[in-house]
Design an enzyme around this catalytic site. Structure first.
Site, short mmCIF file in Angstrom:
data_model
loop_
_atom_site.label_atom_id
_atom_site.label_comp_id
_atom_site.label_asym_id
_atom_site.label_seq_id
_atom_site.Cartn_x
_atom_site.Cartn_y
_atom_site.Cartn_z
N GLU A 255 12.25 -5.42 5.91
CA GLU A 255 12.87 -6.64 5.41
C GLU A 255 13.84 -6.29 4.27
O GLU A 255 13.52 -5.48 3.40
CB GLU A 255 11.79 -7.59 4.88
N LYS A 328 14.81 -16.38 8.84
CA LYS A 328 13.42 -16.71 8.52
C LYS A 328 13.26 -18.22 8.40
O LYS A 328 14.02 -18.89 7.69
CB LYS A 328 13.00 -16.01 7.22
N CYS A 382 8.21 -11.11 7.55
CA CYS A 382 7.23 -11.04 6.47
C CYS A 382 6.02 -11.92 6.75
O CYS A 382 5.38 -11.80 7.78
CB CYS A 382 7.89 -11.38 5.13
#
Length: 504
Positions: A255, A328, A382
């Protein structure tokens, strides 16, 4: 009142059933003690309090890594991290309190019914914890069982169902103390039956050999955003990635591996710089290689001013060609955006990640065909991977899930807990999960939830592996989702109520 204090201690001890201590039998003992404390409660309010302090004890210890995250920023005092841990734990403990209250309400006169209702209510309230107010389902009870063979049960009944089973097994320990042999046998036999039930088979070997390399550069959070460190980070990524090989390979970076924007909708100058960054990253690729990397995308409506930013995963082909981008969707409050920003910023609070610009959320799970022999890839960035039943685009299922993360925030306890929950997603969906993190724990997880290869915490290195095969077809849970554990939970509760009324 002493039983309330004992319940707090039992909850605190149960935290060591999870990673990194991973002594999972403690969870069953803790649930057995919780059953006893609920049974000894004289009122529903005392039972609610018992369940609440049990939860507080478990969450305060188990979520200590959140306090570590506050040490990597200078806008707020580090001690505020422990305040955040306590306040969050006080809220999260409401859910085990509800389960304990229901168990007392319907099972206070019968231990077997108490165990049934507690198991069912625990599964339902964990689902609620994962959905209410954006959700925070970190460390479900099932996560403590991820290292055990029981993880395979999640392909049938999901994580929350396995959490309910964990409560039932703890209740069986309690019932055994009171010589309730028949319920003990039924619970153990049912668990064994679920374990041996066939799920969607996973081929022993992949049909085609697909080589992949996961890069873990061991870049700490305090260095990541330091001025001038971008060049050092690029050097580490390039060195570890190595030159192209004769065989096609998939290269996976963590990430935000590239801290400068890889996509920028502002002026031509900004767009050219983003293109340069993509080209530099993709210079490591052979003609049939692909790179999946975390990065930042900047949005602008007028082409001049920044309107927002997305925490993204970029799919790059040779020459820096952008094949796709995943933004995300499930953002971290206070980490990637500041809720009620005008009010909270006025009293000195800020988000933990550098900068004052809040990230904007993407549309949700997405599958991208990366071309070549790699086919379809699903993405979870994540902590998105912790949300059971919400990690795959069911209308366009991928062959595997890529889960880059920046676990450098999470201290010693967070990374192994994060890995355990990624293992649950792999087993639920029947899909391999590939994790790339800057400091660990990067891993290759197969479709049954087993860790095939991994890199330890705070270690620089790479994982060279072959992509594990996916299940032949979506497992039962992947097809029906959290409807299954919810039905299981309500069945246990209603069954307990009916059984109690018949015995009267």
């Amino acid at each position: 009142m002493r039983y309330v204090l004992y319940a707090f201690a039992a909850g605190a001890i149960s935290a060591f059933a999870f990673e990194p201590a991973a002594f999972w039998p403690l969870l069953l003992v803790a649930f057995a003690l919780l059953c006893e404390f609920i049974c000894r409660s004289t009122t529903v309010w005392r039972a609610l309090l018992t369940g609440w302090v049990f939860g507080v004890g478990q969450f305060v210890i188990g979520l200590n890594w959140i306090a570590t995250a506050f040490t990597y920023q200078a806008n707020m005092p580090a001690w505020l991290g422990w305040i955040a841990v306590v306040l969050l734990s006080l809220y999260l403990a409401i859910y085990p309190a509800l389960a304990a209250g229901l168990a007392w309400r319907f099972g206070r006169e019968n231990r077997v019914i108490l165990v049934m209702v507690l198991g069912g209510a625990w599964a339902i309230t964990e689902w609620l914890r994962g959905t209410m107010f954006t959700g925070f389902p970190w460390n479900p009870a099932a996560a403590a069982l991820a290292p055990t063979p029981l993880i395979t049960i999640t392909s049938l009944i999901g994580t929350y169902g396995l959490s309910g089973v964990a409560v039932l097994l703890g209740g069986a320990v309690w019932l055994e103390y009171y010589k309730k042999w028949l319920p003990l046998v039924v619970i153990v036999a049912t668990t064994a039956f679920l374990w041996v039930l066939p799920s969607s088979p996973v081929p022993p070997d992949p049909l085609a050999v697909m080589n992949l390399r996961i890069v873990q550069p061991n870049i700490s959070q305090q260095d990541k955003w330091s001025p001038g460190f971008g060049e050092e980070a690029a050097r580490r990524l390039a060195t570890l990635s190595g030159p192209p090989s004769a065989e096609p390979r998939l290269l996976l970076w963590p990430e935000a591996a590239v801290t400068d924007p890889l996509d920028d909708a502002r002026t031509d100058e900004h767009q050219a710089f983003a293109e340069f960054e993509r080209t530099r990253a993709a210079s490591l690729l052979g003609p049939n290689d692909r790179l999946l990397t975390g990065g930042i995308a900047i949005t602008s409506k007028d082409g001049v001013h920044v309107d927002g930013a997305a925490n993204s995963i970029f799919v790059l082909a040779p020459g820096g060609k952008l094949l796709g981008r995943y933004d995300k969707a499930h953002l971290v409050p206070y980490g990637e955006y500041l809720p009620m920003r005008p009010l909270l910023s006025a009293i000195g609070l800020s988000r933990l990640a550098p900068g004052d610009l809040d990230f904007t959320s993407g549309p949700g799970p997405r599958t991208i065909n990366v071309g070549g022999e790699w086919g379809k890839v699903g993405f979870q960035l994540c902590y998105e991977i912790i949300f059971s039943g919400d990690v795959v685009d069911e209308k366009n299922r991928p062959s595997f899930i890529f889960n880059p993360s920046n676990d450098a925030w999470f201290g010693r306890w967070g990374p192994p807990q994060h890995l355990a929950q990624a293992r649950l997603r792999a087993a639920e969906e029947g899909l391999p999960v590939l994790r790339a993190t800057p400091t660990g724990i990067s891993a290759v997880i197969d479709a049954r939830g087993n860790v095939v290869k991994s890199l330890p915490w705070r270690t620089k290195g790479v994982i060279d592996a072959v992509l594990p095969p996916a299940a032949n077809s979506p497992p039962v849970f992947a097809r029906f989702g959290n409807l299954i554990p919810l039905l299981l939970g309500f069945t246990l509760i209603i069954g307990g109520i009916v059984l109690g009324r018949r015995r009267r």
